[in-house]
Enzyme design. Sequence first.
Site, PDB file in Angstrom:
ATOM      1  N   ASN A   1       0.861  -1.191   0.000  1.00 30.39           N
ATOM      2  CA  ASN A   1       0.000   0.000   0.000  1.00 30.39           C
ATOM      3  C   ASN A   1       0.895   1.238   0.000  1.00 30.39           C
ATOM      4  O   ASN A   1       2.124   1.118   0.019  1.00 30.39           O
ATOM      5  CB  ASN A   1      -0.952  -0.029   1.202  1.00 30.39           C
ATOM      6  CG  ASN A   1      -0.187  -0.059   2.504  1.00 30.39           C
ATOM      7  OD1 ASN A   1       0.556   0.866   2.817  1.00 30.39           O
ATOM      8  ND2 ASN A   1      -0.335  -1.141   3.261  1.00 30.39           N
TER       9      ASN A   1
ATOM     10  N   PRO B   1      -2.247 -11.397  10.895  1.00 28.99           N
ATOM     11  CA  PRO B   1      -2.551 -11.131  12.306  1.00 28.99           C
ATOM     12  C   PRO B   1      -2.858  -9.656  12.500  1.00 28.99           C
ATOM     13  O   PRO B   1      -2.277  -8.810  11.817  1.00 28.99           O
ATOM     14  CB  PRO B   1      -1.256 -11.507  13.027  1.00 28.99           C
ATOM     15  CG  PRO B   1      -0.196 -11.508  11.980  1.00 28.99           C
ATOM     16  CD  PRO B   1      -0.861 -11.800  10.680  1.00 28.99           C
TER      17      PRO B   1
HETATM   18  O1  C5P Z   1      -8.336  -2.554  10.614  1.00 32.06           O
HETATM   19  P1  C5P Z   1      -7.572  -1.365  10.174  1.00 32.06           P
HETATM   20  O2  C5P Z   1      -6.406  -1.719   9.279  1.00 32.06           O
HETATM   21  O3  C5P Z   1      -8.368  -0.264   9.593  1.00 32.06           O
HETATM   22  O4  C5P Z   1      -6.972  -0.773  11.534  1.00 32.06           O
HETATM   23  C1  C5P Z   1      -6.042   0.236  11.574  1.00 32.06           C
HETATM   24  C2  C5P Z   1      -5.260   0.166  12.864  1.00 32.06           C
HETATM   25  O5  C5P Z   1      -4.947  -1.159  13.197  1.00 32.06           O
HETATM   26  C3  C5P Z   1      -3.920   0.868  12.746  1.00 32.06           C
HETATM   27  O6  C5P Z   1      -3.574   1.332  14.029  1.00 32.06           O
HETATM   28  C4  C5P Z   1      -3.008  -0.248  12.287  1.00 32.06           C
HETATM   29  O7  C5P Z   1      -1.657   0.005  12.624  1.00 32.06           O
HETATM   30  C5  C5P Z   1      -3.564  -1.421  13.056  1.00 32.06           C
HETATM   31  N1  C5P Z   1      -3.437  -2.714  12.393  1.00 32.06           N
HETATM   32  C6  C5P Z   1      -2.582  -3.648  12.910  1.00 32.06           C
HETATM   33  N2  C5P Z   1      -2.497  -4.887  12.333  1.00 32.06           N
HETATM   34  C7  C5P Z   1      -3.251  -5.201  11.266  1.00 32.06           C
HETATM   35  C8  C5P Z   1      -4.137  -4.242  10.728  1.00 32.06           C
HETATM   36  C9  C5P Z   1      -4.193  -3.009  11.313  1.00 32.06           C
HETATM   37  O8  C5P Z   1      -1.875  -3.344  13.890  1.00 32.06           O
HETATM   38  N3  C5P Z   1      -3.157  -6.399  10.713  1.00 32.06           N
END
Ligand code: C5P
Length: 420
Positions: free
Chosen positions: A231, A324
Site C-alpha cells: 500500500n 494477524p
Molecule cells: O483494521 P484497520 O487496518 O483499519 O486498523 C487500523 C489500525 O490497526 C492501525 O492502528 C493499524 O496500525 C492497526 N493494524 C494492525 N495490524 C493489522 C491491521 C491493522 O496493527 N493487521
Amino acid sequence: MTDAALPQRLAGKTVLLIVGGGIAAYKTLPLIRLLRAEGCSVSTILTKAGSAFVTPLSLQALTEQPVHMDLLSLTEESMMGHIQLSRAADLLVIAPATADLLARMSAGMADDLAATVLLATDKPVLAAPAMNVRMWQHQATQANIDTLTARGLTLVGPEEGPMACHEYGPGRMAEPETIRDAILSLLVPSSVSSNVPSSADTVPQDLRGHHALVTSGPTHEPLDPVRYLANRSSGRQGHAIAAALARRGARVTLVSGPVSIPDPQGVTTIHVETGRQMMAACESALPADIAVCVAAVADWHVEAAEQKLKKTGGTPHLTLLPNPDILATLSAPGPRRPALVIGFAAETEAVHQHARDKRLRKGCDWLLANDVSPNTGIMGGVDNAIRLITADGEEDWPRTSKTEVADHLAARIAAFMNAS
Ligand code: C5P
C-alpha cells in the site's frame, strides 16, 4: 588532541572506523575530531576507493594511529592482524557505507581488508550509508540493508537532502554529530539524552523510564519471489511518533515495514517486510508501557509461490489469507498488555463513525482517525488532520505537519502516563 573540558563520555572506548569510497568521506575527519574530543581512541581502515577521497595522512594525523589499508601487509605483520584490529575495538563504524561495501558485506565477501574485518568481527557494527538516492532506493540495496539489519547491523541515516549528484532524496550521509550521537547511544546508553536533537534541552524528559513500541510503514506481502502486495504508506507519521517519544526520553522500539525514509534518531529500529514478521517483532519487543500502531499492515497475505508466477500458466488465482491484527493482539487483556495502546484509523468515508467502531472492536485505548481520501493528500504526504477518540470523548486537531501531530501525541501520552 583530546579536550579535557568536554565530558569525555567515550573515555576508554575504541572505535574502528572503516572509511569507504564516497564524497561523504570528508565528513569522517570532523567525526574523528568529535570522537577524540569525547576521549575515544579511533583506529581506521581506509578502503582503496576511500583513499581517492581522503588521504591516509589526514586520518593518521587526526587519529594519531597508523592507517590500515592493505589486507596482505597486515597478514605479513601478524597472521591474525585483521582479527586483532576488530578485537581491540568496542564498535566498528562504517562511514561512508557505500552501496558496494554494503553489498559485499551482505554477501559475506572478504576481498579487501574492510570486508574481511567486517566478516571476522564479533563486535557491534554501525553503518552510515551514503550514496545516490536511486542507488539507496534500489531493491538490491534495500534487500542488502534488510539482510544486514536482520543480522544486527545498526544504521545511522541516510538523511534526506540535496546531494552532490544534484539529486534530492534519502542518501546523504548523516552529519558527524549525528554519527557521534549514534555511537554514544550504542557504547554509553546512559548518555542517550545526547542522542536526540539539540531541541531535547527544551523538551521535557517526561517519558524517561518508559518503553514505547511503535509500528510504522506498509507491509509487503510476497506473491512470488519478485512480486508483492503493498500500500502507499510512507512511514512518515509512525517514524515521526517514534522520534517524538524518544525526544521526551522514552526508550523506543520502532518496527518498520519497507520505507524509503531514514531510521529516526535515538530509536531502535527493527526492519521487517511482512505483517507476520511485524507481529513477531512486536511480540519479541514486549514488554512495553506504550504501544502505538501506525503501520498500514496489509489485511491479507497469500501463500507465496516458490517460483515466479508465469503468464503462460493462465491467470493465477490468489487465495487471500488474513494477517494477524497487531493492534488487536496488543490490546487484548493480559499481563503483557501495554498500559496505553493507541491505534490509527485511516478511512475514506464515514471516518469518525468507523473510527469509533474500530476503537471498540480492536480494544485499544485511544484511536486517531484520519481521512485518507485521495483528495486529502494525507496518505504518503507530509500533513495530517486528526480526530482523537478515547473512552472519555473526542477532539479534533487542526491539519498540521505529521511531525507536529507526533509531538502533540507524545505530549498527550506523557500526560496520561504521568497521571496514571
Ligand atoms: O483494521 P484497520 O487496518 O483499519 O486498523 C487500523 C489500525 O490497526 C492501525 O492502528 C493499524 O496500525 C492497526 N493494524 C494492525 N495490524 C493489522 C491491521 C491493522 O496493527 N493487521
